[in-house]
Enzyme design. Structure first.
Site, PDB file in Angstrom:
ATOM      1  N   ARG B   8       0.833  -1.214   0.000  1.00  0.00           N
ATOM      2  CA  ARG B   8       0.000   0.000   0.000  1.00  0.00           C
ATOM      3  C   ARG B   8       0.865   1.260   0.000  1.00  0.00           C
ATOM      4  O   ARG B   8       0.496   2.279  -0.584  1.00  0.00           O
ATOM      5  CB  ARG B   8      -0.963   0.021   1.197  1.00  0.00           C
ATOM      6  CG  ARG B   8      -0.281   0.061   2.544  1.00  0.00           C
ATOM      7  CD  ARG B   8      -1.288   0.181   3.683  1.00  0.00           C
ATOM      8  NE  ARG B   8      -0.663  -0.116   4.966  1.00  0.00           N
ATOM      9  CZ  ARG B   8      -0.799   0.646   6.050  1.00  0.00           C
ATOM     10  NH1 ARG B   8      -1.530   1.737   6.018  1.00  0.00           N
ATOM     11  NH2 ARG B   8      -0.215   0.303   7.174  1.00  0.00           N
ATOM     12  N   SER B  35      -4.743   5.494   5.599  1.00  0.00           N
ATOM     13  CA  SER B  35      -4.416   4.070   5.595  1.00  0.00           C
ATOM     14  C   SER B  35      -4.121   3.546   4.197  1.00  0.00           C
ATOM     15  O   SER B  35      -3.251   2.705   4.018  1.00  0.00           O
ATOM     16  CB  SER B  35      -5.576   3.256   6.177  1.00  0.00           C
ATOM     17  OG  SER B  35      -5.846   3.660   7.499  1.00  0.00           O
ATOM     18  N   GLU B  56     -18.873   4.201   0.423  1.00  0.00           N
ATOM     19  CA  GLU B  56     -18.113   3.479  -0.593  1.00  0.00           C
ATOM     20  C   GLU B  56     -18.880   3.274  -1.889  1.00  0.00           C
ATOM     21  O   GLU B  56     -18.296   3.212  -2.963  1.00  0.00           O
ATOM     22  CB  GLU B  56     -17.653   2.117  -0.042  1.00  0.00           C
ATOM     23  CG  GLU B  56     -16.622   2.245   1.074  1.00  0.00           C
ATOM     24  CD  GLU B  56     -17.265   2.529   2.431  1.00  0.00           C
ATOM     25  OE1 GLU B  56     -18.512   2.498   2.505  1.00  0.00           O
ATOM     26  OE2 GLU B  56     -16.511   2.767   3.399  1.00  0.00           O
ATOM     27  N   PHE B  81     -14.636  -3.267   1.760  1.00  0.00           N
ATOM     28  CA  PHE B  81     -15.687  -2.298   1.450  1.00  0.00           C
ATOM     29  C   PHE B  81     -15.786  -2.030  -0.048  1.00  0.00           C
ATOM     30  O   PHE B  81     -16.877  -1.837  -0.592  1.00  0.00           O
ATOM     31  CB  PHE B  81     -15.447  -0.992   2.221  1.00  0.00           C
ATOM     32  CG  PHE B  81     -15.264  -1.213   3.690  1.00  0.00           C
ATOM     33  CD1 PHE B  81     -14.208  -0.642   4.377  1.00  0.00           C
ATOM     34  CD2 PHE B  81     -16.150  -2.030   4.394  1.00  0.00           C
ATOM     35  CE1 PHE B  81     -14.036  -0.874   5.738  1.00  0.00           C
ATOM     36  CE2 PHE B  81     -15.987  -2.270   5.748  1.00  0.00           C
ATOM     37  CZ  PHE B  81     -14.918  -1.693   6.419  1.00  0.00           C
ATOM     38  N   HIS B 107      -5.493  -3.313   2.570  1.00  0.00           N
ATOM     39  CA  HIS B 107      -5.948  -4.070   3.744  1.00  0.00           C
ATOM     40  C   HIS B 107      -6.735  -5.311   3.342  1.00  0.00           C
ATOM     41  O   HIS B 107      -7.790  -5.624   3.908  1.00  0.00           O
ATOM     42  CB  HIS B 107      -6.770  -3.179   4.681  1.00  0.00           C
ATOM     43  CG  HIS B 107      -5.949  -2.104   5.322  1.00  0.00           C
ATOM     44  ND1 HIS B 107      -5.386  -1.083   4.617  1.00  0.00           N
ATOM     45  CD2 HIS B 107      -5.600  -1.924   6.621  1.00  0.00           C
ATOM     46  CE1 HIS B 107      -4.691  -0.304   5.458  1.00  0.00           C
ATOM     47  NE2 HIS B 107      -4.803  -0.797   6.674  1.00  0.00           N
ATOM     48  N   ASP B 115      -7.992  -5.662  13.709  1.00  0.00           N
ATOM     49  CA  ASP B 115      -9.347  -5.176  13.405  1.00  0.00           C
ATOM     50  C   ASP B 115     -10.340  -6.330  13.294  1.00  0.00           C
ATOM     51  O   ASP B 115     -11.537  -6.157  13.523  1.00  0.00           O
ATOM     52  CB  ASP B 115      -9.358  -4.362  12.106  1.00  0.00           C
ATOM     53  CG  ASP B 115      -9.090  -2.873  12.348  1.00  0.00           C
ATOM     54  OD1 ASP B 115      -9.023  -2.112  11.370  1.00  0.00           O
ATOM     55  OD2 ASP B 115      -8.951  -2.472  13.528  1.00  0.00           O
ATOM     56  N   ARG B 165      -1.722  -4.489   3.998  1.00  0.00           N
ATOM     57  CA  ARG B 165      -1.399  -3.567   5.089  1.00  0.00           C
ATOM     58  C   ARG B 165       0.048  -3.709   5.541  1.00  0.00           C
ATOM     59  O   ARG B 165       0.741  -2.718   5.777  1.00  0.00           O
ATOM     60  CB  ARG B 165      -2.320  -3.848   6.279  1.00  0.00           C
ATOM     61  CG  ARG B 165      -2.009  -3.002   7.512  1.00  0.00           C
ATOM     62  CD  ARG B 165      -2.917  -3.397   8.678  1.00  0.00           C
ATOM     63  NE  ARG B 165      -2.540  -2.662   9.887  1.00  0.00           N
ATOM     64  CZ  ARG B 165      -2.317  -3.214  11.071  1.00  0.00           C
ATOM     65  NH1 ARG B 165      -2.427  -4.521  11.213  1.00  0.00           N
ATOM     66  NH2 ARG B 165      -1.980  -2.479  12.096  1.00  0.00           N
TER      67      ARG B 165
END
Lengths: 274, 314
Positions: B8, B35, B56, B81, B107, B115, B165
């Site tokens: 990322r 993020s 989204e 998402f 992610h 999470d 991530r």
């Protein structure tokens, strides 16, 4: 420039006749929500919008997104009337291989700015178009037509929030408020009222008008075009199936094609020839 | 080569640099810019970055509208998402009109970590693969990410890029050529083949080293493009080695493993095994712990090869 309202009324009527004929030919389609929008379509395409069928991609053009994509027949009839393609093409609605798909397909048909059909998405894409236009300093305006039942989709409100946040005063939305969706009246199925206050609370400017009066439509569009700082929603009170007596104000003709006898009668009521 | 960089991060840096040279690129995010690293583009090119907030579906609708207006659009959020919540918007407003939107989602997989399950996308490759005309890419390291993001910016049409991530080892050199649709054979071998994607590529290389000590010669292929998949590389492996094991940080249903099996079964049926998440949701934990928990390690790949070897011998 003086507006020829009679000319616009005639256009709307011709559009209605073509809606009935094309849906009958197809054997399926959505007459109710197509007929309720015909007057607005006539004013948009024959008075308000800067578009040229000979130059469908001109960069500074105005853009129209039919977010209530099932009303494709009224968009197609209007585009044919405007000269984007022929009236013969209209009769290929929904046939295998046709440019006139059941819901508008931007890859197949000139004049269609966005493929729509899944409710709510058209408005969201229209926000994207308006945002891009602002970024580019493009004077072209974006118009989106949404349905009343469509207001039940969450994405509509995401789009409204974003339009207000980004101060997209180059976006005009028309709500075809005919009060009826597939299973019945909006407020019986899932209450959307009060529509005007809801949209205003999302920081838009609004106006409620008679969606069948071409003069009111034209005047509202002009006001919207001059309004600065906020996007504008014209909430047009309409009658589903307007113009055909047996189709008016009922959910029965939301998504049903008239048979030959019914189509013939409808066209006769509209003063057309079969 | 000892560096570890998150894909990322490589995405964010590459995008920021691309944005400086190409002012047709616009970037959208849904409140996760810090993020997804689109914040790096936002800092360099603030007038072409748009945050749509926690919305989204609207993210991808707006992306479609901007693409229709001629922009090259990068739109980012977490994989769960993007491909879950916004699936139908991507399918109908981006896929169906073949819009120039690059869905770069971060992610992905269980390495999201603490999470937990609600945020760990284990199905995104499968979902995106089913959309006609969608290019589906999962880069294994920072260098290939940079190459592939540049390639994705150049190509016309929708693409899904799966990013992670965690910081991961750099596998490629700056001068290596990495092209969309062309798998990279990172290690030649004639006994068995491991076709991996994303973080599992490094695990496959580690497993291959260990197996070499046991006299097994393992081919390792980085299948960074799952769609269009490099059929030739798969068929070559099926013809030249005795079996194929796929490895992905993703469910075994519908992702890389299935895509490879579809080619193998029609062209070069050989034994196959699938390293991936076995039809379970993720959970909270440290990324390394979760990889162990879900059998997504070099050890698991090695065990699978040995099982296959023993079965064939028998």
């Amino acid at each position: 420039m003086a507006v020829n309202y009679d000319e616009l009324r005639k256009r709307a009527n011709d559009i209605r006749i073509d809606v009935i004929k094309s849906i009958h030919q197809a054997g399926s389609g959505h007459p109710g929500g197509s007929l309720s929008a015909a007057d607005m379509m006539a004013v948009l395409f024959f008075h308000e919008m800067n578009i040229d069928p000979k130059n469908p991609k001109m960069p500074s053009r105005d853009k129209f997104v039919l977010s209530k994509g099932h009303a494709a027949p009224v968009l197609y009839a209007t585009l044919a009337e405007k000269g984007f393609f022929t009236k013969e093409d209209l009769m290929s609605l929904r046939k295998l291989g046709s440019k006139l798909q059941g819901h508008p397909d931007m890859k197949k048909l000139p004049g269609v700015e966005m493929s729509t059909g899944s409710l709510g998405q058209g408005l969201s894409t229209a926000v994207g178009m308006a945002l891009a236009a602002k970024l580019d300093g493009n004077p072209g305006r974006v118009y989106a037509m949404i349905g009343d039942g469509e207001l039940q989709e969450g994405i509509v409100w995401e789009a409204m929030m974003a339009a207000a946040h980004y101060k997209l005063d180059n976006l005009t939305v028309l709500v075809d408020w005919n009060g009826i969706q597939i299973d019945g009246r909006n407020d019986d199925i899932m209450c959307i009222s009060p529509v005007d206050e809801k949209i205003r609370s999302f920081c838009w400017e609004t106006a409620v008008i008679d969606g069948h009066d071409v003069k009111s439509i034209a005047e509202a569009l002009e006001k919207a075009g001059n309004f600065k700082g906020k996007p504008y929603a014209i909430i047009a009170k309409t009658i589903k199936g307007k113009g055909v007596s047996f189709m008016e104000d009922t959910n029965a003709w939301h998504g049903k094609a008239p048979d030959f006898e019914q189509a013939r009668q409808a066209v006769a009521e509209l003063g057309g020839e079969w | 080569m000892a560096d570890k960089i998150a894909t990322r991060k490589a995405y964010g840096e590459t995008l920021a640099a691309l944005g400086a040279d190409n002012n047709n690129i616009v970037v959208l995010d849904a409140d996760l810019s810090g993020s997804t690293m689109t914040k790096l583009f936002a800092k360099e090119n603030p007038d072409r970055f748009f945050n749509v907030g926690i919305a989204e579906q609207n993210l991808y609708g707006i992306a479609a509208g901007m693409a229709a207006s001629g922009k090259t659009v990068f739109a980012s959020t977490f994989a769960i998402f993007a491909t879950g919540r916004a699936f139908e918007i991507i399918r109908n407003s981006i896929g169906y009109p073949h819009a120039n939107v690059k869905i770069c989602a971060t992610h992905a997989g269980v390495t999201v970590g603490e999470d937990g399950g609600s945020h760990q996308s284990i199905e995104d490759i499968a979902l995106m693969r089913t959309i006609p005309g969608m290019t589906v890419i999962c880069p294994a390291d920072a260098v290939s990410t940079e190459n592939l993001i540049k390639a994705v910016a150049e190509m016309d049409g929708p693409a899904y890029v799966r990013l992670g991530r965690s910081a991961v080892p750099v596998l490629y050199r700056e001068e290596d050529s990495i092209e969309i649709g062309k798998a990279v054979t990172l290690r030649e071998g004639k006994d068995f083949t491991v076709i991996a994607t994303g973080i599992m590529v490094n695990e496959a290389l580690t497993a291959a080293e260990a197996l070499a000590e046991q006299g097994l010669d393992i081919r390792v292929i980085d299948m960074h493009t799952i769609k269009p998949i490099d059929e030739a590389a798969i068929i070559k492996a099926g013809k030249e080695t005795k079996g194929i094991i796929t490895a992905e940080e993703h469910t075994v249903m519908g992702g890389l493993g299935s895509a490879v099996a579809e080619v193998v079964v029609r062209n070069c049926p050989v034994p196959m095994d699938f390293i991936g998440i076995k039809d379970m949701f993720g959970q909270s934990g440290k990324p390394a712990e979760l990889l162990k928990e879900y059998n997504l390690t070099a050890e698991d790949i090695k065990a699978s090869v040995l099982r296959m070897f023993n079965q064939i011998k028998a």
